[in-house]
Design a protein around this motif. Sequence first.
Motif, PDB file in Angstrom:
ATOM      1  N   ASN A  96       0.831  -1.200   0.000  1.00 30.38           N
ATOM      2  CA  ASN A  96       0.000   0.000   0.000  1.00 30.38           C
ATOM      3  C   ASN A  96       0.871   1.257   0.000  1.00 30.38           C
ATOM      4  O   ASN A  96       2.087   1.187   0.214  1.00 30.38           O
ATOM      5  CB  ASN A  96      -0.985  -0.022   1.177  1.00 30.38           C
ATOM      6  CG  ASN A  96      -0.315   0.151   2.525  1.00 30.38           C
ATOM      7  OD1 ASN A  96       0.582   0.965   2.699  1.00 30.38           O
ATOM      8  ND2 ASN A  96      -0.755  -0.616   3.511  1.00 30.38           N
ATOM      9  N   PRO A  97       0.296   2.425  -0.254  1.00 33.50           N
ATOM     10  CA  PRO A  97       1.100   3.649  -0.394  1.00 33.50           C
ATOM     11  C   PRO A  97       1.968   3.974   0.812  1.00 33.50           C
ATOM     12  O   PRO A  97       3.096   4.451   0.658  1.00 33.50           O
ATOM     13  CB  PRO A  97       0.036   4.737  -0.619  1.00 33.50           C
ATOM     14  CG  PRO A  97      -1.103   4.013  -1.258  1.00 33.50           C
ATOM     15  CD  PRO A  97      -1.123   2.658  -0.607  1.00 33.50           C
ATOM     16  N   ARG A  98       1.479   3.740   2.020  1.00 36.50           N
ATOM     17  CA  ARG A  98       2.278   4.052   3.210  1.00 36.50           C
ATOM     18  C   ARG A  98       3.533   3.183   3.267  1.00 36.50           C
ATOM     19  O   ARG A  98       4.623   3.662   3.581  1.00 36.50           O
ATOM     20  CB  ARG A  98       1.435   3.857   4.473  1.00 36.50           C
ATOM     21  CG  ARG A  98       0.305   4.850   4.614  1.00 36.50           C
ATOM     22  CD  ARG A  98      -0.480   4.624   5.889  1.00 36.50           C
ATOM     23  NE  ARG A  98      -1.126   3.318   5.911  1.00 36.50           N
ATOM     24  CZ  ARG A  98      -2.275   3.041   5.320  1.00 36.50           C
ATOM     25  NH1 ARG A  98      -2.897   3.973   4.626  1.00 36.50           N
ATOM     26  NH2 ARG A  98      -2.815   1.840   5.397  1.00 36.50           N
ATOM     27  N   ASP A 125       2.601  -1.353   8.973  1.00 34.76           N
ATOM     28  CA  ASP A 125       2.904  -0.641   7.729  1.00 34.76           C
ATOM     29  C   ASP A 125       4.359  -0.196   7.673  1.00 34.76           C
ATOM     30  O   ASP A 125       4.692   0.818   7.056  1.00 34.76           O
ATOM     31  CB  ASP A 125       1.998   0.594   7.557  1.00 34.76           C
ATOM     32  CG  ASP A 125       0.589   0.216   7.145  1.00 34.76           C
ATOM     33  OD1 ASP A 125       0.397  -0.939   6.727  1.00 34.76           O
ATOM     34  OD2 ASP A 125      -0.311   1.067   7.235  1.00 34.76           O
ATOM     35  N   LEU A 126       5.236  -0.935   8.325  1.00 33.52           N
ATOM     36  CA  LEU A 126       6.654  -0.602   8.356  1.00 33.52           C
ATOM     37  C   LEU A 126       7.467  -1.787   7.871  1.00 33.52           C
ATOM     38  O   LEU A 126       7.042  -2.941   7.984  1.00 33.52           O
ATOM     39  CB  LEU A 126       7.101  -0.236   9.775  1.00 33.52           C
ATOM     40  CG  LEU A 126       6.438   0.982  10.422  1.00 33.52           C
ATOM     41  CD1 LEU A 126       6.857   1.078  11.882  1.00 33.52           C
ATOM     42  CD2 LEU A 126       6.803   2.253   9.678  1.00 33.52           C
ATOM     43  N   PHE A 186       8.623  -9.769   6.389  1.00 35.05           N
ATOM     44  CA  PHE A 186       7.962  -8.645   5.726  1.00 35.05           C
ATOM     45  C   PHE A 186       6.442  -8.747   5.892  1.00 35.05           C
ATOM     46  O   PHE A 186       5.766  -7.739   6.136  1.00 35.05           O
ATOM     47  CB  PHE A 186       8.329  -8.607   4.242  1.00 35.05           C
ATOM     48  CG  PHE A 186       9.604  -7.862   3.956  1.00 35.05           C
ATOM     49  CD1 PHE A 186       9.592  -6.485   3.819  1.00 35.05           C
ATOM     50  CD2 PHE A 186      10.806  -8.527   3.833  1.00 35.05           C
ATOM     51  CE1 PHE A 186      10.765  -5.782   3.561  1.00 35.05           C
ATOM     52  CE2 PHE A 186      11.984  -7.845   3.574  1.00 35.05           C
ATOM     53  CZ  PHE A 186      11.968  -6.463   3.440  1.00 35.05           C
ATOM     54  N   ALA A 187       5.891  -9.951   5.750  1.00 38.95           N
ATOM     55  CA  ALA A 187       4.442 -10.129   5.890  1.00 38.95           C
ATOM     56  C   ALA A 187       3.981  -9.726   7.287  1.00 38.95           C
ATOM     57  O   ALA A 187       2.968  -9.028   7.452  1.00 38.95           O
ATOM     58  CB  ALA A 187       4.067 -11.581   5.601  1.00 38.95           C
ATOM     59  N   ARG A 238       9.424   2.210   2.207  1.00 33.79           N
ATOM     60  CA  ARG A 238      10.475   1.498   1.474  1.00 33.79           C
ATOM     61  C   ARG A 238      11.441   2.471   0.812  1.00 33.79           C
ATOM     62  O   ARG A 238      12.653   2.250   0.806  1.00 33.79           O
ATOM     63  CB  ARG A 238       9.850   0.592   0.406  1.00 33.79           C
ATOM     64  CG  ARG A 238       9.314  -0.709   0.941  1.00 33.79           C
ATOM     65  CD  ARG A 238       8.960  -1.642  -0.195  1.00 33.79           C
ATOM     66  NE  ARG A 238       8.764  -2.998   0.287  1.00 33.79           N
ATOM     67  CZ  ARG A 238       8.566  -4.044  -0.506  1.00 33.79           C
ATOM     68  NH1 ARG A 238       8.547  -3.886  -1.809  1.00 33.79           N
ATOM     69  NH2 ARG A 238       8.395  -5.252  -0.005  1.00 33.79           N
ATOM     70  N   VAL A 239      10.897   3.533   0.239  1.00 32.86           N
ATOM     71  CA  VAL A 239      11.763   4.528  -0.397  1.00 32.86           C
ATOM     72  C   VAL A 239      12.663   5.177   0.650  1.00 32.86           C
ATOM     73  O   VAL A 239      13.864   5.367   0.431  1.00 32.86           O
ATOM     74  CB  VAL A 239      10.923   5.589  -1.133  1.00 32.86           C
ATOM     75  CG1 VAL A 239      11.820   6.707  -1.660  1.00 32.86           C
ATOM     76  CG2 VAL A 239      10.151   4.948  -2.283  1.00 32.86           C
ATOM     77  N   MET A 240      12.097   5.490   1.806  1.00 35.03           N
ATOM     78  CA  MET A 240      12.907   6.093   2.864  1.00 35.03           C
ATOM     79  C   MET A 240      13.931   5.103   3.421  1.00 35.03           C
ATOM     80  O   MET A 240      15.007   5.499   3.867  1.00 35.03           O
ATOM     81  CB  MET A 240      12.002   6.656   3.961  1.00 35.03           C
ATOM     82  CG  MET A 240      11.255   7.910   3.504  1.00 35.03           C
ATOM     83  SD  MET A 240      10.326   8.756   4.809  1.00 35.03           S
ATOM     84  CE  MET A 240       8.786   7.841   4.747  1.00 35.03           C
ATOM     85  N   ASP A 241      13.602   3.806   3.375  1.00 32.81           N
ATOM     86  CA  ASP A 241      14.578   2.785   3.761  1.00 32.81           C
ATOM     87  C   ASP A 241      15.809   2.831   2.863  1.00 32.81           C
ATOM     88  O   ASP A 241      16.936   2.617   3.320  1.00 32.81           O
ATOM     89  CB  ASP A 241      13.959   1.380   3.663  1.00 32.81           C
ATOM     90  CG  ASP A 241      13.021   1.061   4.816  1.00 32.81           C
ATOM     91  OD1 ASP A 241      13.092   1.756   5.846  1.00 32.81           O
ATOM     92  OD2 ASP A 241      12.216   0.120   4.675  1.00 32.81           O
ATOM     93  N   VAL A 242      15.583   3.081   1.566  1.00 37.45           N
ATOM     94  CA  VAL A 242      16.701   3.127   0.624  1.00 37.45           C
ATOM     95  C   VAL A 242      17.709   4.189   1.054  1.00 37.45           C
ATOM     96  O   VAL A 242      18.923   3.977   0.996  1.00 37.45           O
ATOM     97  CB  VAL A 242      16.201   3.424  -0.809  1.00 37.45           C
ATOM     98  CG1 VAL A 242      17.385   3.637  -1.757  1.00 37.45           C
ATOM     99  CG2 VAL A 242      15.323   2.287  -1.315  1.00 37.45           C
TER     100      VAL A 242
END
Length: 365
Positions: A136-138, A357-358, A349-350, A143-147
Motif C-alpha cells: 500500500n502507499p504508506r 505498515d513498516l 515482511f508479511a 520502502r523509499v525512505m529505507d533506501v
Amino acid sequence: MGSGLFAVPFTTSDKVQELMMNYCFDCHDGDSKKGDIQLDNLESLVLEDRLDLLNKVQEQLYIKEMPPKKKKVQPNAKDRQSLLDWISVELGNHNASTLEEKLRYSNYGNYVDHEKLFSGEVKEKAFSPERRWLVNPRIFNERVMDVFRLDRNDRNRFKQRQDGVLAGVKNPFIIPEHSGVRDYDVRMLNGGHLLVMITNAKWIAKKQIYSALLKMPKKQALIDDLNSTRIAGTTVNSISGLDSWYPKVTPEAFEKIVLMNRLPTDGEMAAAVQEQFGCVLRRNATKQELAKYVELLSSSITLAGNSEGLQQMLFAVLLESDFLYRLELGGVEIDEFGRRKLTPQEASFAISYALGDLSPDHELL
C-alpha cells in the motif's frame, strides 16, 4: 438484448430448467423481469448478451445473494452447486467467466464458502499459490525512505508534509483506501506502471550519490541544477524545497567509487552491489546476482565513467521485483504435500507490514 434472428444455438438440460423454474423464474421470467433481468429466454440471446447475463447470475449465486434471503424457498447446497457448475461450463466454453478472475483478488477473499471450508469435506492440505503482493502507499513510502536510510526524525518530517512523500517518487499503483484492502495480487504491468517505475529509479539512484557528487571539483553545476528545482526562500537541503532535497550522506561503498580517479576493483564493485541490495531489498545479493551486477557495473563504468556507471547499477537494482512487491514465493524445500514454506525474510515482511505498515527491523529480519 439480442433477437432470435441473431441467436446462437443454446440449450439447457431438464435438470437445469427444473432448478431455474423452482428458484429463478418467479422473479426473472418474461412477466416479472425484476431488476430488468429475464432468465427464461437465454436461448434467444446473442452470445455476448447471454455470457454477460450468465456472469451476473453466477456471481449472485456464488455469494448467495440470489435467491434473496427473504425467499422462503431456497436451493440446498447441492442444487446451488448444480446451477453454478452448469453456468461455469457455459462460461468456460468461451473463456468468459469474470467471477473466476475476481476471486483471485484479496477483496473477494470473504466469499469463501465457510460452511464447506469447516465441514471437513475438504481433505486437501491448505496452501496459497505463489504470489506477488503490491504494497500500500504508506509501505511504499517507507520502502523509499529505507533506501536512503533516513532516521525517524527525517521520516516524520516527510509525513508532516501535505503529500507525505518524496517529491521525485510516485507509487506506480493507485490503491483505493475505501476498499479496506491493503494490497493486491497483480499479474500484469502495463506501460504506465513501467514508466513510473523507471522514473522513480532514476530519481532515487541520482539522489543516493548526490552528496558524494558535491565533493567533486565540478560541483557548482550540480548546485545550480539543484537551485533551479527549489522553491524560492527554502534552503538547499530543505524538505519543503521539493526536488532540492537529497540525503546528507552517501554510503561509503558508493562514495569511494564516485571520488576515485581510477577504475574500481572487483572487490570494490562487489561491495557497492551488496550495499545497494541492502538499501533497496534488505538482503544480500546471491552469488548469481552479485556476478550479474558486478558485470553490469564494470561495463557501465567502462562506457560512462565511475559516477554514471554506478548510477546505472543502482538504477537496475531499484527495478528488482522485490522492491515493488511483497513476494510469497517460498523457499527451496518442498514438503510431502508439495508445499513450500515462506522464507524467513518473506515471513518477516508479511508480519511487519500487517502489524505496522513498516519494513521489518534488523531483529525480525
